[in-house]
Design an enzyme around this catalytic site. Structure first.
Site, mmCIF file in Angstrom:
data_model
loop_
_atom_site.group_PDB
_atom_site.id
_atom_site.type_symbol
_atom_site.label_atom_id
_atom_site.label_comp_id
_atom_site.label_asym_id
_atom_site.label_seq_id
_atom_site.Cartn_x
_atom_site.Cartn_y
_atom_site.Cartn_z
ATOM 1 N N ARG A 1 0.833 -1.209 0.000
ATOM 2 C CA ARG A 1 0.000 0.000 0.000
ATOM 3 C C ARG A 1 0.864 1.254 0.000
ATOM 4 O O ARG A 1 0.543 2.236 -0.682
ATOM 5 C CB ARG A 1 -0.938 -0.014 1.216
ATOM 6 C CG ARG A 1 -2.062 -1.050 1.061
ATOM 7 C CD ARG A 1 -3.080 -0.950 2.141
ATOM 8 N NE ARG A 1 -3.628 0.389 2.265
ATOM 9 C CZ ARG A 1 -4.225 0.828 3.373
ATOM 10 N NH1 ARG A 1 -4.340 0.036 4.421
ATOM 11 N NH2 ARG A 1 -4.686 2.048 3.441
ATOM 12 N N HIS B 1 -6.298 8.523 11.161
ATOM 13 C CA HIS B 1 -6.012 7.080 11.131
ATOM 14 C C HIS B 1 -4.534 6.795 10.912
ATOM 15 O O HIS B 1 -4.155 5.718 10.440
ATOM 16 C CB HIS B 1 -6.868 6.388 10.055
ATOM 17 C CG HIS B 1 -8.331 6.428 10.378
ATOM 18 N ND1 HIS B 1 -9.306 6.258 9.439
ATOM 19 C CD2 HIS B 1 -8.988 6.648 11.539
ATOM 20 C CE1 HIS B 1 -10.498 6.365 10.006
ATOM 21 N NE2 HIS B 1 -10.336 6.595 11.275
ATOM 22 N N ASP C 1 -2.307 8.028 3.289
ATOM 23 C CA ASP C 1 -1.329 8.452 2.274
ATOM 24 C C ASP C 1 -0.943 9.912 2.521
ATOM 25 O O ASP C 1 -1.560 10.581 3.348
ATOM 26 C CB ASP C 1 -1.917 8.272 0.859
ATOM 27 C CG ASP C 1 -3.151 9.143 0.598
ATOM 28 O OD1 ASP C 1 -4.178 8.621 0.135
ATOM 29 O OD2 ASP C 1 -3.083 10.363 0.883
#
Ligand code: APR
Length: 285
Positions: free
Chosen positions: A67, A116, A101
């Site tokens: 990811r 998060h 991100d």
């Protein structure tokens, strides 16, 4: 659009609350979208919980490194850029994101609040000290990961996204599982700096987000399903304290009921149009 633009043009304190949908057009998969959402292909219980990491740290670390590589190769889209433009225009603007991100930062946003966590902030799972990021995230090919990941109920496994084109950097060692690095202080396994299911949100970030939401006069919620708490409470806090709420999402969500204006469409199209409608053609970007 006109109504939302008028609200934005006259707002003094704005919160932009974002979810995975704002990064979708940059090629970063969302979590719950019907076909492409990560949780359609991967079992969150076996990849995004403390137990999962304890049981199989290499599978979990490998998945988050994949990811991180995917996010690292993505570029901010016009939606991220428009958010930075709103920050530059409005006297008091705060970006609160559920995303791990760094596309907001790369688009020019100033210190977005990450509820998060972040893929760029690993730490030791034992002593919690920050750990350095590995040089270059190995990029296991998605098919092998989904083949490895536990089957979803009903036994069917789906691929998260098509394998990357050839020429992608060589896979790391055995490709799927990637052993997490060891903490330089206590030798404990290093974990991704994200919030897993069942874990508390970073208290300073949550407090700052609630404070911003309760003080704003307009909250823009962009690209979130509004299903994951306590983050999904943020737009409701703003509404409870009298702010107006504008939602940007191609689909209906539970936040439809909270929003004063619902703008249906993809963020990278709707947000630049909203900035133009609010302040005219030349945005400050
Ligand atoms: N523009 C705007 N919204 C979009 C776009 C787009 N291009 N594409 C999809 N969306 C919307 C979807 O309709 C959906 O409502 O984005 C939303 C994405 O929802 P989720 O996948 O549930 O993502 P999010 O709300 O950010 O999830 C919250 O859940 O899995 C956890 O920790 C993870 O932060 C995440 C949290």
């Amino acid at each position: 659009m006109r109504e939302a633009a008028a609200l934005l043009a006259q707002a003094r304190r704005v919160v932009v609350f974002t979810g995975a949908g704002i990064s979708a057009e940059s090629g970063v998969p969302t979590f719950r979208d019907a076909l492409t959402g990560l949780w359609r292909s991967f079992d969150a219980r076996r990849l995004a919980t403390p137990d999962a990491f304890r049981d199989d740290p290499a599978l979990v670390w490998g998945w988050y490194e994949w990811r991180r590589a995917t996010a690292g190769r993505a570029r901010p889209n016009a939606g991220h850029v428009a958010v930075a433009a709103i920050e530059a225009r409005v006297p008091h603007a705060v970006v609160v994101t559920q995303n791990v991100d760094d596309l907001h930062e790369r688009a020019g946003s100033v210190a977005p609040i990450h509820l998060h966590g972040s893929l760029s902030a690993p730490r030791c799972s034992a002593c919690a000290r920050p750990a350095p990021l590995p040089a270059e995230p190995p990029l296991p090919d998605a098919t092998s990961l989904s083949a490895e990941a536990p089957p979803l109920s009903g036994g069917a496994t789906l691929r998260a996204e098509p394998p990357l084109p050839s020429g992608t950097p060589d896979e790391h060692g055995d490709g799927r599982r990637v052993a997490p690095p060891r903490c330089a202080h206590c030798a404990g396994p290093v974990r991704p700096g994200v919030v897993w299911f069942g874990e508390a949100l970073p208290s300073a970030a949550l407090e700052a987000a609630v404070e911003a939401a309760s003080a704003c006069d307009l909250l823009l919620t962009v690209g979130t399903s509004g299903l994951v708490y306590p983050a999904a409470e943020i737009p409701r806090v703003a509404a409870r304290f009298g702010a107006l709420v504008v939602q940007v999402n191609p689909e209906e969500t539970p936040l439809d009921a909270v929003a004063d204006v619902n703008l249906r469409g993809p963020a990278a199209q709707v947000l630049p149009a909203l900035v133009r409608a609010a302040w005219g053609a030349a945005d400050p970007a």
